[in-house]
Design a protein around this motif. Structure first.
Motif, short mmCIF file in Angstrom:
data_model
loop_
_atom_site.label_atom_id
_atom_site.label_comp_id
_atom_site.label_asym_id
_atom_site.label_seq_id
_atom_site.Cartn_x
_atom_site.Cartn_y
_atom_site.Cartn_z
N PRO A 9 11.21 -7.75 -10.47
CA PRO A 9 11.07 -6.67 -11.31
C PRO A 9 10.76 -7.43 -12.56
CG PRO A 9 13.47 -6.89 -10.45
CD PRO A 9 12.50 -7.74 -9.61
N PRO A 10 10.06 -6.46 -13.60
CA PRO A 10 10.06 -7.11 -15.04
C PRO A 10 11.30 -7.45 -15.61
CG PRO A 10 9.47 -4.75 -14.90
CD PRO A 10 9.91 -5.26 -13.55
N GLN A 11 11.09 -8.49 -16.44
CA GLN A 11 12.35 -8.95 -17.32
C GLN A 11 12.27 -8.12 -18.46
OE1 GLN A 11 12.02 -13.15 -17.70
NE2 GLN A 11 12.95 -13.56 -15.77
N THR A 12 13.03 -7.27 -18.78
CA THR A 12 13.03 -6.44 -19.82
C THR A 12 14.33 -6.81 -20.40
OG1 THR A 12 14.11 -4.69 -18.67
CG2 THR A 12 11.79 -4.51 -18.95
N PHE A 94 1.68 -2.54 -9.26
CA PHE A 94 3.01 -3.22 -9.62
C PHE A 94 2.64 -4.37 -10.64
CE2 PHE A 94 5.21 -1.93 -5.68
CZ PHE A 94 6.10 -1.34 -6.03
N ARG A 95 1.44 -4.79 -10.55
CA ARG A 95 1.12 -5.63 -11.40
C ARG A 95 0.65 -5.04 -13.07
NH1 ARG A 95 -3.08 -9.42 -7.88
NH2 ARG A 95 -1.42 -10.51 -6.68
N ARG A 97 2.47 -2.67 -13.98
CA ARG A 97 3.58 -2.16 -14.36
C ARG A 97 4.41 -3.56 -14.86
NH1 ARG A 97 4.28 1.93 -9.37
NH2 ARG A 97 2.90 3.29 -10.30
N GLY A 98 3.98 -4.70 -14.59
CA GLY A 98 4.67 -5.90 -15.40
C GLY A 98 5.57 -6.67 -14.30
N TRP A 99 5.38 -6.36 -13.03
CA TRP A 99 6.24 -6.69 -12.13
C TRP A 99 5.56 -8.36 -11.94
CZ3 TRP A 99 10.07 -4.69 -8.68
CH2 TRP A 99 10.78 -3.55 -9.00
N ARG A 100 6.39 -9.22 -11.39
CA ARG A 100 6.00 -10.60 -11.29
C ARG A 100 5.84 -10.95 -9.74
NH1 ARG A 100 11.13 -12.85 -13.85
NH2 ARG A 100 11.59 -11.96 -12.04
N PHE A 101 4.78 -11.50 -9.45
CA PHE A 101 4.40 -11.84 -8.30
C PHE A 101 5.07 -13.09 -7.67
CE2 PHE A 101 1.58 -14.56 -5.38
CZ PHE A 101 1.66 -13.81 -4.41
N TRP A 102 6.02 -12.87 -6.72
CA TRP A 102 7.05 -14.18 -6.36
C TRP A 102 6.02 -14.94 -5.49
CZ3 TRP A 102 9.05 -15.38 -1.68
CH2 TRP A 102 10.06 -16.49 -1.76
N GLY A 103 5.60 -14.23 -4.44
CA GLY A 103 4.66 -14.87 -3.45
C GLY A 103 4.37 -14.02 -1.99
N ALA A 104 4.14 -14.59 -1.01
CA ALA A 104 4.07 -13.79 0.42
C ALA A 104 4.77 -14.51 1.06
CB ALA A 104 2.65 -14.03 0.71
N VAL A 105 5.22 -13.35 2.14
CA VAL A 105 6.30 -13.96 3.17
C VAL A 105 5.71 -13.46 4.68
CG1 VAL A 105 8.78 -13.66 4.29
CG2 VAL A 105 8.23 -13.73 1.70
N ASP A 106 5.70 -14.23 5.64
CA ASP A 106 5.24 -13.65 7.02
C ASP A 106 6.42 -13.40 7.69
OD1 ASP A 106 2.65 -14.03 6.50
OD2 ASP A 106 2.68 -16.20 7.05
N ALA A 107 6.53 -12.04 8.06
CA ALA A 107 7.37 -11.58 8.93
C ALA A 107 7.05 -10.49 9.78
CB ALA A 107 8.71 -11.10 7.95
N ASP A 108 7.85 -10.22 10.72
CA ASP A 108 7.68 -9.01 11.70
C ASP A 108 7.88 -7.52 11.10
OD1 ASP A 108 6.47 -10.64 13.68
OD2 ASP A 108 8.38 -11.13 14.75
N SER A 109 8.91 -7.49 10.30
CA SER A 109 9.60 -6.27 9.78
C SER A 109 9.94 -6.49 8.19
CB SER A 109 10.55 -5.74 10.62
OG SER A 109 11.81 -6.58 10.41
#
Length: 157
Positions: A9-12, A94-95, A97-109
């Motif tokens: 979430p954005p830092q407000t 999301f970008r 709206r100011g949300w910060r990209f943390w990264g990508a996670v590989d997962a099944d669900s």
């Protein structure tokens, strides 16, 4: 295994604590089947209006003599496009709206993605601790700059 894009979430200035958002990077069957409703559900208002207008135009083409098959094909192509790019539209929103990209996670669900994110985003105890910097000359700590150096560590005794 799918890729999940994680946004924090954005830092407000507000003290509201929000959880990170996980967006699956790939085809969305719900977006394919229910394009305008899916876009409205994910608060993509402008995109939903554009898709609704395109589907309305495609249905109007069915009334024209000889364009019934082309109109049906246009509706299917719009649905395929939203199925393929719907999650990309969410990421872009999301970008914006100011949300910060943390990264990508590989997962099944999504549950597995949340668990992997929690394991990776957990701060390392050693990184949080700040080392205590020793003073350059412990014997002179707290003495005036021009004072003589004494042999004992207890100056003034």
């Amino acid at each position: 295994m799918a890729s999940w894009v994680v946004f924090q979430p954005p830092q407000t200035g507000r003290a509201t604590e929000q959880d990170p958002v996980f967006v699956r990077d790939g085809f969305s069957w719900l977006a394919f089947l229910f394009s305008p409703l899916w876009l409205l559900w994910h608060r993509l208002w402008v995109e939903a209006v554009a898709v609704f207008a395109a589907l309305l135009a495609a249905s109007a083409l069915e009334r024209v003599q000889g364009l019934g098959l082309a109109a049906s094909l246009a509706g299917v192509l719009i649905a395929i496009f939203i199925g393929l790019e719907g999650n990309g539209m969410r990421i872009a929103a999301f970008r914006r709206r100011g949300w910060r990209f943390w990264g990508a996670v590989d997962a099944d669900s999504e549950l597995d993605a949340e668990a992997r994110y929690a394991a990776e985003a957990e701060p390392d105890d050693a990184a949080e601790r700040q080392p205590i910097a020793p003073s350059i000359n412990p014997a002179r700590a707290g003495t005036a700059p021009g004072a003589p150096v004494e042999l004992l560590l207890n100056p003034g005794r």
